[in-house]
Design an enzyme around this catalytic site. Structure first.
Site, PDB file in Angstrom:
ATOM      1  N   CYS A   1       0.660  -1.343  -0.159  1.00 49.65           N
ATOM      2  CA  CYS A   1       0.431   0.010   0.258  1.00 49.65           C
ATOM      3  C   CYS A   1       0.854   1.233  -0.189  1.00 49.65           C
ATOM      4  CB  CYS A   1      -0.650  -0.014   1.049  1.00 49.65           C
ATOM      5  SG  CYS A   1      -1.904   1.367   1.475  1.00 49.65           S
TER       6      CYS A   1
ATOM      7  N   CYS B   1       0.084   3.637   3.328  1.00 49.08           N
ATOM      8  CA  CYS B   1       0.248   2.614   4.891  1.00 49.08           C
ATOM      9  C   CYS B   1       2.546   3.357   5.021  1.00 49.08           C
ATOM     10  CB  CYS B   1       0.965   1.089   4.579  1.00 49.08           C
ATOM     11  SG  CYS B   1      -0.315   0.407   5.390  1.00 49.08           S
TER      12      CYS B   1
ATOM     13  N   ASP C   1       1.357  13.394  -5.350  1.00 50.65           N
ATOM     14  CA  ASP C   1       2.117  13.167  -6.191  1.00 50.65           C
ATOM     15  C   ASP C   1       1.789  13.250  -7.571  1.00 50.65           C
ATOM     16  OD1 ASP C   1       3.927  12.119  -4.698  1.00 50.65           O
ATOM     17  OD2 ASP C   1       3.096  10.394  -3.349  1.00 50.65           O
TER      18      ASP C   1
ATOM     19  N   HIS D   1      -4.540   0.472   8.131  1.00 48.75           N
ATOM     20  CA  HIS D   1      -4.637  -0.232   6.446  1.00 48.75           C
ATOM     21  C   HIS D   1      -5.559  -0.145   6.802  1.00 48.75           C
ATOM     22  CE1 HIS D   1      -4.386  -0.694   2.289  1.00 48.75           C
ATOM     23  NE2 HIS D   1      -4.931  -1.832   2.898  1.00 48.75           N
TER      24      HIS D   1
ATOM     25  N   ASN E   1     -13.402   9.724  -0.976  1.00 47.37           N
ATOM     26  CA  ASN E   1     -13.764   8.713  -1.350  1.00 47.37           C
ATOM     27  C   ASN E   1     -13.478   7.774  -0.607  1.00 47.37           C
ATOM     28  OD1 ASN E   1     -14.471  10.571  -3.968  1.00 47.37           O
ATOM     29  ND2 ASN E   1     -12.370  10.195  -4.685  1.00 47.37           N
TER      30      ASN E   1
ATOM     31  N   SER F   1      -8.906   5.094  -4.926  1.00 51.57           N
ATOM     32  CA  SER F   1      -8.176   4.227  -5.698  1.00 51.57           C
ATOM     33  C   SER F   1      -7.793   2.927  -4.521  1.00 51.57           C
ATOM     34  CB  SER F   1      -6.617   5.076  -6.252  1.00 51.57           C
ATOM     35  OG  SER F   1      -6.161   5.717  -4.603  1.00 51.57           O
TER      36      SER F   1
ATOM     37  N   HIS G   1      -7.062   2.531   1.976  1.00 54.08           N
ATOM     38  CA  HIS G   1      -6.425   2.993   2.655  1.00 54.08           C
ATOM     39  C   HIS G   1      -7.439   4.394   3.831  1.00 54.08           C
ATOM     40  CE1 HIS G   1      -2.913   3.676   5.758  1.00 54.08           C
ATOM     41  NE2 HIS G   1      -3.369   4.201   5.529  1.00 54.08           N
TER      42      HIS G   1
ATOM     43  N   HIS H   1      -8.283   7.416   4.057  1.00 51.93           N
ATOM     44  CA  HIS H   1      -7.648   8.884   3.454  1.00 51.93           C
ATOM     45  C   HIS H   1      -8.622   9.905   2.976  1.00 51.93           C
ATOM     46  CE1 HIS H   1      -7.652   6.712  -0.127  1.00 51.93           C
ATOM     47  NE2 HIS H   1      -7.924   7.610  -0.538  1.00 51.93           N
TER      48      HIS H   1
ATOM     49  N   GLN I   1      -8.665  13.573   0.171  1.00 55.04           N
ATOM     50  CA  GLN I   1      -7.852  14.188  -0.840  1.00 55.04           C
ATOM     51  C   GLN I   1      -8.312  15.805  -0.323  1.00 55.04           C
ATOM     52  OE1 GLN I   1      -7.034  13.900  -5.075  1.00 55.04           O
ATOM     53  NE2 GLN I   1      -8.110  12.001  -3.994  1.00 55.04           N
TER      54      GLN I   1
ATOM     55  N   HIS J   1     -18.683  21.480   2.369  1.00 56.78           N
ATOM     56  CA  HIS J   1     -18.844  23.127   0.978  1.00 56.78           C
ATOM     57  C   HIS J   1     -18.433  23.931   2.516  1.00 56.78           C
ATOM     58  CE1 HIS J   1     -20.885  21.237  -1.946  1.00 56.78           C
ATOM     59  NE2 HIS J   1     -19.721  21.693  -1.701  1.00 56.78           N
TER      60      HIS J   1
ATOM     61  N   HIS K   1     -21.495  17.118   2.276  1.00 53.89           N
ATOM     62  CA  HIS K   1     -22.909  16.435   1.811  1.00 53.89           C
ATOM     63  C   HIS K   1     -22.768  15.016   1.723  1.00 53.89           C
ATOM     64  CE1 HIS K   1     -25.369  19.812  -0.574  1.00 53.89           C
ATOM     65  NE2 HIS K   1     -23.607  20.138  -0.211  1.00 53.89           N
TER      66      HIS K   1
HETATM   67  P1  H2U Z   1      -8.637   8.478  -4.154  1.00 54.00           P
HETATM   68  O1  H2U Z   1      -8.281   7.477  -3.439  1.00 54.00           O
HETATM   69  O2  H2U Z   1      -9.758   9.292  -3.434  1.00 54.00           O
HETATM   70  O3  H2U Z   1      -8.316   8.949  -5.125  1.00 54.00           O
HETATM   71  O4  H2U Z   1      -7.424   9.274  -3.395  1.00 54.00           O
HETATM   72  C1  H2U Z   1      -5.610   8.838  -3.562  1.00 54.00           C
HETATM   73  C2  H2U Z   1      -4.683   9.844  -4.302  1.00 54.00           C
HETATM   74  O5  H2U Z   1      -3.262   9.943  -3.464  1.00 54.00           O
HETATM   75  C3  H2U Z   1      -4.526  10.279  -5.882  1.00 54.00           C
HETATM   76  O6  H2U Z   1      -5.561  11.664  -5.484  1.00 54.00           O
HETATM   77  C4  H2U Z   1      -2.337   9.626  -4.652  1.00 54.00           C
HETATM   78  C5  H2U Z   1      -3.440   9.583  -5.648  1.00 54.00           C
HETATM   79  O7  H2U Z   1      -2.892  11.329  -7.236  1.00 54.00           O
HETATM   80  N1  H2U Z   1      -1.354   9.686  -4.564  1.00 54.00           N
HETATM   81  C6  H2U Z   1      -0.274   9.552  -4.475  1.00 54.00           C
HETATM   82  O8  H2U Z   1       0.173  11.698  -3.924  1.00 54.00           O
HETATM   83  N2  H2U Z   1       1.057   9.449  -4.439  1.00 54.00           N
HETATM   84  C7  H2U Z   1       0.881   7.832  -4.271  1.00 54.00           C
HETATM   85  O9  H2U Z   1       2.115   6.989  -4.261  1.00 54.00           O
HETATM   86  C8  H2U Z   1      -0.027   6.700  -4.802  1.00 54.00           C
HETATM   87  C9  H2U Z   1      -1.568   8.170  -5.066  1.00 54.00           C
HETATM   88 ZN    ZN Z   2      -1.504   1.052   3.764  1.00 56.16          ZN
END
Ligand code: H2U
Ligand code: ZN
Length: 375
Positions: free
Chosen positions: A56, A59, A88, A125, A165, A173, A176, A178, A180, A293, A310
Site C-alpha cells: 500500500c 501505509c 504526487d 490500513h 472517496n 484508489s 487505506h 484517506h 483529499q 462546503h 454532503h
Molecule cells: P483517491 O483514492 O480518492 O483517488 O485518493 C488517493 C490520492 O492519492 C490520489 O489523488 C494520490 C492519488 O493521486 N497518490 C499519491 O499522491 N501518491 C501515491 O503514491 C499514490 C496515490
Molecule cells: Zn495502507
C-alpha cells in the site's frame, strides 16, 4: 391543489422537488421502486483485511508510487497518527502559467493554480471512519481545520475542497482510510452555485437558508437520521442519490476554522455515526463520496455560507445494486425512486452499533474512545 408538504401523499405519486442550494429540480418517482432488476450487480466493497499492507502506498514506512512531476519517489514516514502529504499526481499545480484564451466567447480557457494534498486518517490500513475511535477522528478534524486555515491564508487560494472517496465503486484508489484536499485559485462550479443561492436567500429573507431549512427539518422530524448537540444528519428533501445525507451544523458558522473544540468533537461523533448507519444498512463497507462546503477563502466574511457536508453514496437497494446516473439524469435532470423519507427511515432503523461489533457480541469500550455526546 394538494398540500405538497404532506409526504404521505408524495410517497405514492410522481412529483418534482426543488433543491434550493443548487436551484434545480429532482424528479421523484416512488411508484417505480418495485420494477424488476436484471442489470449489473456491483462488486461489494469488502473491508480491508490487513492492518498493514506492504504493497500500500499510503501505509506508514512504504514507498509511494512514482511522481508525475518528477523527482525521487517519496517514502511515507513511520507515522503513528494522521499524515498529510502533497499529492504526487496533483490535478493542480501552484504556479500554473498564465493563460487567457477567448475566441468569440466559444473557445474560452483560463489558467488555474492550486495545491492538492492527501490526508491519511490513520496508520491502520484496515480502518474506515466508522471503525476509528472518536479520539482518532478528533485528530482528523483538527488536521482538516489546520489545513483549511493554512491553505486559506495563501492570498491566491479562493476555495478549499476537502473530500473523501470511499470504496472502489466511488473511485477510491486504495482502501487505506484517506481523503483529499484541493485548494485552488477560483471558485468551482458547485460551490459557486451554492454560495450564490445562499447569498440571494439572505438578501431576500434576512436569514440563512440552511438555518431555516434545519429548523423545518427538526420540526417535521421525518428525514433526520441522527444528531448531536452541534450537528444534524438528514436525507435532504431534494436528495438525488438514494441514501444521500446532508450534514448541517446547528450553529451558524461558515467554516471549520470557526468551530469550537466541542463542535470539533461533535463533528467527529456525527461522522462516525452517519457512516455506521451507512455500513449497517446493507451490512457492507458502504461506498460514498463526501465533502464539506465552506466559505470561499477570498478574504470576505461570507455570512451567507453555512457549514455543511454532503454524502453521495451510489448504492440503491443492496450492497450490490447501485444507482446509475445515466439516461434521463445525463440528458434531462436528476431522478430518484424511493422517497427521501423512506431512505431516512431505513437509515435510522439500521442503528448505531456497527454490524461488525454487533456480530462480535458486546465489547468493552475501546481505549482512546471518548464519551459520545448526548443526542
Ligand atoms: P483517491 O483514492 O480518492 O483517488 O485518493 C488517493 C490520492 O492519492 C490520489 O489523488 C494520490 C492519488 O493521486 N497518490 C499519491 O499522491 N501518491 C501515491 O503514491 C499514490 C496515490
Ligand atoms: Zn495502507
Amino acid at each position: 391543489m394538494k398540500n405538497l408538504a404532506d409526504s404521505s401523499y408524495l410517497a405514492h405519486t410522481p412529483h418534482r422537488r426543488f433543491n434550493p442550494l443548487m436551484r434545480e429540480w429532482v424528479l421523484v418517482s416512488p411508484h417505480r421502486t418495485q420494477r424488476p432488476w436484471q442489470g449489473k450487480i456491483a462488486d461489494t466493497t469488502p473491508a480491508a483485511a490487513l492492518q498493514y499492507d506492504p504493497s500500500c502506498y499510503l501505509c506508514p514506512g512504504n514507498e509511494r508510487a512514482r511522481s508525475l512531476v518528477g523527482g525521487a519517489v517519496a517514502r511515507n514516514p513511520a507515522y503513528t497518527s494522521t499524515f498529510v502529504f502533497d499529492n504526487d499526481y496533483a490535478a493542480l499545480l501552484p504556479a500554473a502559467p498564465q493563460i487567457a484564451v477567448d475566441e468569440a466567447g466559444l473557445l474560452v480557457a483560463r489558467a488555474e493554480s492550486g495545491i492538492c494534498r492527501v490526508v491519511c486518517f490513520s496508520p491502520r490500513h484496515d480502518l474506515t471512519i466508522p471503525r476509528m475511535s472518536l479520539l482518532e477522528l478528533c485528530i482528523v478534524v483538527d488536521v482538516w481545520a489546520e489545513q483549511f486555515a493554512s491553505l486559506g491564508s495563501l492570498d491566491w487560494v479562493k476555495h478549499i475542497q476537502i473530500f473523501e472517496n470511499r470504496g472502489a465503486l466511488m473511485g477510491a484508489s486504495n482502501p487505506h482510510p484517506h481523503c483529499q484536499i484541493w485548494a485552488n485559485a477560483s471558485l468551482p462550479n458547485i460551490p459557486e452555485r451554492e454560495v450564490a443561492a445562499q447569498a440571494e436567500y439572505r438578501a431576500e429573507k434576512h436569514s440563512c437558508l440552511l438555518c431555516d431549512y434545519l429548523a423545518l427539518e427538526q420540526k417535521r422530524n421525518e428525514r433526520v437520521v441522527c444528531q448531536n448537540d452541534s450537528f444534524a444528519a438528514l436525507v435532504p428533501y431534494w436528495a438525488v442519490w438514494p441514501f444521500e445525507v446532508l450534514l448541517v451544523s446547528k450553529r451558524h458558522f461558515s467554516a471549520i476554522d470557526e468551530m469550537s473544540s466541542g463542535e470539533r468533537d461533535h463533528l467527529a461523533d456525527i461522522l462516525r455515526r452517519v457512516t455506521t448507519h451507512y455500513d449497517n444498512l446493507f451490512l457492507t463497507s458502504f461506498p460514498y463520496s463526501m465533502g464539506f462546503h465552506q466559505r470561499p477563502t477570498d478574504g470576505n466574511a461570507h455570512p451567507e455560507c453555512h457549514f455543511h457536508a454532503h454524502y453521495f453514496p451510489p448504492l440503491l437497494r443492496s450492497a450490490t445494486v447501485q444507482k446509475f446516473m445515466v439516461g434521463y439524469e445525463m440528458l434531462a435532470g436528476p431522478q430518484r425512486d424511493i422517497t427521501p423519507e423512506t431512505a431516512a427511515e431505513q437509515l435510522r432503523a439500521a442503528g448505531e452499533i456497527h454490524y461488525l461489533d454487533a456480530a462480535a457480541g458486546p465489547s468493552p469500550v475501546p481505549q482512546n474512545s471518548k464519551q459520545e455526546p448526548s443526542a
